[in-house]
Design an enzyme around this catalytic site. Sequence first.
Site, short mmCIF file in Angstrom:
data_model
loop_
_atom_site.label_atom_id
_atom_site.label_comp_id
_atom_site.label_asym_id
_atom_site.label_seq_id
_atom_site.Cartn_x
_atom_site.Cartn_y
_atom_site.Cartn_z
N LYS A 1 32.41 82.02 -90.38
CA LYS A 1 32.31 82.74 -89.02
C LYS A 1 33.35 83.82 -88.79
CE LYS A 1 30.52 78.53 -86.68
NZ LYS A 1 30.38 77.39 -85.43
N HIS B 1 36.14 73.41 -74.04
CA HIS B 1 35.97 74.90 -73.70
C HIS B 1 35.96 75.08 -72.12
CE1 HIS B 1 33.91 75.80 -77.62
NE2 HIS B 1 35.08 76.17 -77.47
N LYS C 1 35.74 70.57 -94.95
CA LYS C 1 35.00 71.75 -94.11
C LYS C 1 33.85 72.25 -95.04
CE LYS C 1 34.74 75.62 -91.04
NZ LYS C 1 35.32 76.35 -90.10
N HIS D 1 35.04 69.91 -78.46
CA HIS D 1 35.15 71.10 -78.05
C HIS D 1 34.46 71.32 -76.90
CE1 HIS D 1 36.96 71.73 -81.69
NE2 HIS D 1 37.08 73.04 -81.58
N HIS E 1 44.39 75.81 -77.46
CA HIS E 1 43.31 75.36 -77.69
C HIS E 1 43.21 73.92 -78.30
CE1 HIS E 1 39.03 75.44 -79.32
NE2 HIS E 1 39.51 75.11 -80.64
N ASN F 1 32.28 70.63 -83.89
CA ASN F 1 32.70 71.09 -82.63
C ASN F 1 33.12 69.80 -81.79
OD1 ASN F 1 32.19 73.55 -83.17
ND2 ASN F 1 30.04 73.44 -82.48
N ARG G 1 26.63 71.52 -88.92
CA ARG G 1 27.78 72.00 -88.78
C ARG G 1 28.38 71.76 -87.28
NH1 ARG G 1 29.61 77.90 -91.31
NH2 ARG G 1 31.55 77.98 -90.16
N ARG H 1 28.33 98.60 -93.41
CA ARG H 1 27.50 97.58 -93.71
C ARG H 1 28.04 96.10 -94.47
NH1 ARG H 1 23.71 101.51 -95.10
NH2 ARG H 1 22.33 102.03 -93.33
N GLU I 1 43.00 69.80 -84.62
CA GLU I 1 41.84 69.78 -85.38
C GLU I 1 42.03 69.19 -86.80
OE1 GLU I 1 39.35 71.84 -84.45
OE2 GLU I 1 40.19 73.21 -83.04
N GLU J 1 24.99 76.83 -89.08
CA GLU J 1 24.90 75.73 -88.09
C GLU J 1 23.69 75.72 -87.38
OE1 GLU J 1 28.57 76.04 -85.58
OE2 GLU J 1 27.63 75.15 -83.98
P1 NAD Z 1 46.31 83.32 -83.40
O1 NAD Z 1 46.02 83.97 -84.65
O2 NAD Z 1 46.43 84.24 -82.03
O3 NAD Z 1 47.78 82.96 -83.84
C1 NAD Z 1 48.82 82.22 -82.60
C2 NAD Z 1 49.91 82.97 -82.78
O4 NAD Z 1 50.86 82.87 -83.86
C3 NAD Z 1 50.18 84.39 -82.76
O5 NAD Z 1 50.97 85.01 -81.72
C4 NAD Z 1 50.24 84.94 -84.19
O6 NAD Z 1 50.86 86.29 -84.09
C5 NAD Z 1 51.42 83.80 -84.52
N1 NAD Z 1 51.39 83.56 -85.97
C6 NAD Z 1 50.62 83.56 -86.76
N2 NAD Z 1 50.89 83.22 -88.20
C7 NAD Z 1 52.34 82.84 -87.77
C8 NAD Z 1 53.23 82.47 -88.63
N3 NAD Z 1 53.20 82.09 -89.78
N4 NAD Z 1 54.65 82.60 -88.19
C9 NAD Z 1 54.66 82.68 -86.65
N5 NAD Z 1 54.02 83.08 -86.14
C10 NAD Z 1 52.62 83.15 -86.34
O7 NAD Z 1 45.60 82.10 -83.01
P2 NAD Z 1 45.04 80.72 -83.95
O8 NAD Z 1 45.52 79.47 -83.19
O9 NAD Z 1 45.50 80.95 -85.49
O10 NAD Z 1 43.30 81.09 -84.05
C11 NAD Z 1 42.94 81.28 -82.80
C12 NAD Z 1 41.78 81.74 -82.89
O11 NAD Z 1 40.86 81.46 -84.01
C13 NAD Z 1 40.78 82.06 -81.72
O12 NAD Z 1 40.30 83.63 -81.81
C14 NAD Z 1 39.63 81.48 -82.28
O13 NAD Z 1 38.33 81.77 -81.46
C15 NAD Z 1 39.42 81.44 -83.51
N6 NAD Z 1 38.86 80.31 -84.46
C16 NAD Z 1 37.82 80.84 -85.27
C17 NAD Z 1 37.11 79.78 -86.09
C18 NAD Z 1 36.25 80.21 -86.97
O14 NAD Z 1 35.66 79.48 -87.59
N7 NAD Z 1 36.03 81.49 -87.27
C19 NAD Z 1 37.27 78.29 -86.03
C20 NAD Z 1 38.53 77.99 -84.82
C21 NAD Z 1 38.98 78.95 -84.05
N1 GLY Z 2 35.21 76.13 -86.41
C1 GLY Z 2 33.66 75.62 -86.48
C2 GLY Z 2 32.95 76.20 -87.47
O1 GLY Z 2 33.26 76.78 -88.51
O2 GLY Z 2 32.04 75.78 -87.50
#
Ligand code: NAD
Ligand code: GLY
Length: 361
Positions: free
Chosen positions: A143, A252, A227, A248, A265, A245, A241, A121, A185, A237
């Site tokens: 999130k 998407h 942020k 976005h 992305h 986006n 918030r 939990r 971003e 949101e």
């Molecule tokens: P990711 O975590 O897949 O990382 C991208 C690549 O970089 C991967 O291959 C990873 O292994 C590699 N990597 C990570 N750190 C590294 C480093 N320091 N050196 C070398 N390689 C490294 O992708 P991302 O772009 O970081 O994140 C995308 C994800 O984030 C998606 O799932 C998306 O939905 C999510 N997201 C979430 C929010 C939120 O608010 N929670 C907001 C935006 C995106």
């Molecule tokens: N990445 C959008 C949010 O955190 O709301």
Amino acid sequence: MSTVRVNLGERSYVIKIAAGLLGRLGQELASDLGQAQVALVTDSNVASLYQKTTEESLTRAGFTPGVAVVPAGEEQKNLEWASRLYDEFFEMELERSSVILALGGGMIGDLGGFAAATFMRGVPFVQIPTTLLAQVDSSVGGKVAVNHKYGKNMIGAFYQPRAVYIDPETLRTLPKEELRSGLAEVVKYGVILEGEFFGFLEENVAKILALDIDVISSIIERCCALKAQVVEKDERETGLRAILNYGHTTAHALETLLEYKGLRHGEAVSVGMLVASEVAERMNLIQKEVTSRQENLLERLGLPTRIRAGVHEVLSLTFHDKKVKGGRLRFVLPTKIGEVIISDEVSEEILREALSERLGA
Ligand code: NAD
Ligand code: GLY
């Protein structure tokens, strides 16, 4: 070291940003959260680069970390991998007071955070983001989610971390395309919230691309602070918030159409922001110059400003998405650099024109 506080009452936390922070993670964690049983969740790429430094730092500070390594890649951000993490947590004999440390990009932050939010939990978790996207966006705001066959991030929660530790030095090993993707971003924050910050980016392109750590650290700090301001006002949101986006909606649709292949992305967001800006121009909210400034900056940062995709397909995906979500088509539109509105008055005709400008079919 710079710090940003996220004020959310009893869910408040601190974001610490410093070059070399990973090497002293253990002592920071011990002083901020105290001694606890900890489990490090990371992906295979990040493990090969940073597991040793992280574990050694934790051990030096008196922790005995368990480690769970997930294969790198968005495909692993699902319920099956969350369940495998639960198995590992039980095998590590974690308790409700144990702390999950998510070390990696947004994939690990979202998956590790989701596992932490649901295991017993909910157990405390800490974000240690290692991609630019994660350092300026996904690690802040709570999130957490996994993907489902019916959609990305469809199973999740709002679950704030107890702390966020950011070491900008980790960006040195990040592939350049991933860095650029995160920069989209960064530009977004300038357009939606702070014209002055946008100007700072325009003046520092060369230093940003050369990964000047002082400039990058101040950018990360500003993005986290911006942020935090938004999340503090609208954690779940219900309104404001949604400005995060910006770009976005189209992004998407492009990602779905191109099935994520060869399109990061941030690249999709870059084109998506310009589509939204073209819409704003056609609704007489801004002059052309506001779009040109964004286009110029994005181009100088190595991001695409146009993309080859069918206007008709993107348009129907955008409207399909709207129907799936049961709402009106909502667009975040700039009114100047540093200010946006949320509008549900974008007509199909205007969107078609804006898309035609940016998508060479
Ligand atoms: P990711 O975590 O897949 O990382 C991208 C690549 O970089 C991967 O291959 C990873 O292994 C590699 N990597 C990570 N750190 C590294 C480093 N320091 N050196 C070398 N390689 C490294 O992708 P991302 O772009 O970081 O994140 C995308 C994800 O984030 C998606 O799932 C998306 O939905 C999510 N997201 C979430 C929010 C939120 O608010 N929670 C907001 C935006 C995106
Ligand atoms: N990445 C959008 C949010 O955190 O709301």
